[in-house]
Design a protein around this motif. Structure first.
Motif, mmCIF file in Angstrom:
data_model
loop_
_atom_site.group_PDB
_atom_site.id
_atom_site.type_symbol
_atom_site.label_atom_id
_atom_site.label_comp_id
_atom_site.label_asym_id
_atom_site.label_seq_id
_atom_site.Cartn_x
_atom_site.Cartn_y
_atom_site.Cartn_z
ATOM 1 N N ASP A 78 -42.724 63.429 54.151
ATOM 2 C CA ASP A 78 -43.477 62.351 54.774
ATOM 3 C C ASP A 78 -42.444 61.465 55.461
ATOM 4 O O ASP A 78 -41.668 60.776 54.804
ATOM 5 N N GLU A 79 -42.398 61.512 56.775
ATOM 6 C CA GLU A 79 -41.365 60.807 57.532
ATOM 7 C C GLU A 79 -41.519 59.289 57.482
ATOM 8 O O GLU A 79 -40.576 58.577 57.779
ATOM 9 N N GLU A 80 -42.687 58.804 57.113
ATOM 10 C CA GLU A 80 -42.889 57.355 57.018
ATOM 11 C C GLU A 80 -42.387 56.799 55.689
ATOM 12 O O GLU A 80 -41.808 55.717 55.658
ATOM 13 N N THR A 81 -42.610 57.533 54.596
ATOM 14 C CA THR A 81 -42.242 57.023 53.269
ATOM 15 C C THR A 81 -40.951 57.622 52.730
ATOM 16 O O THR A 81 -40.357 57.074 51.813
ATOM 17 N N GLY A 82 -40.555 58.787 53.273
ATOM 18 C CA GLY A 82 -39.394 59.489 52.739
ATOM 19 C C GLY A 82 -39.726 60.306 51.503
ATOM 20 O O GLY A 82 -38.838 60.906 50.898
#
Length: 75
Positions: A23-27
């Motif tokens: 998830d590129e937003e949360t890592g």
């Protein structure tokens, strides 16, 4: 949510599972795997209602950037 596929199980007979996503937003990692339905296994865990449990083979660890090499997120 922007998911990036990091890798799929090369031994999957249908090529659909398990899969590792980032998830590129949360890592956070999002894992697709086999549902754990074995009552004996489930009885050994304390799983809140808002969570689930999957089985995930060790061979899939190669797709985590921390294992591949620092900063690597190629599929």
């Amino acid at each position: 949510m922007a998911l990036r596929k990091l890798g799929q199980d090369p031994n999957s007979p249908e090529g659909k599972s398990p899969t590792v996503y980032l998830d590129e937003e949360t890592g956070n990692y999002v894992l697709q795997g086999w549902k754990v339905l074995d009552p004996e296994k489930l009885a050994q865990m304390d799983i809140p209602d808002h969570e689930t449990v999957i089985e995930f083979p060790q061979r899939m660890m190669q797709f985590f950037p921390e294992v591949k090499g620092a900063g690597s997120t190629d599929a």
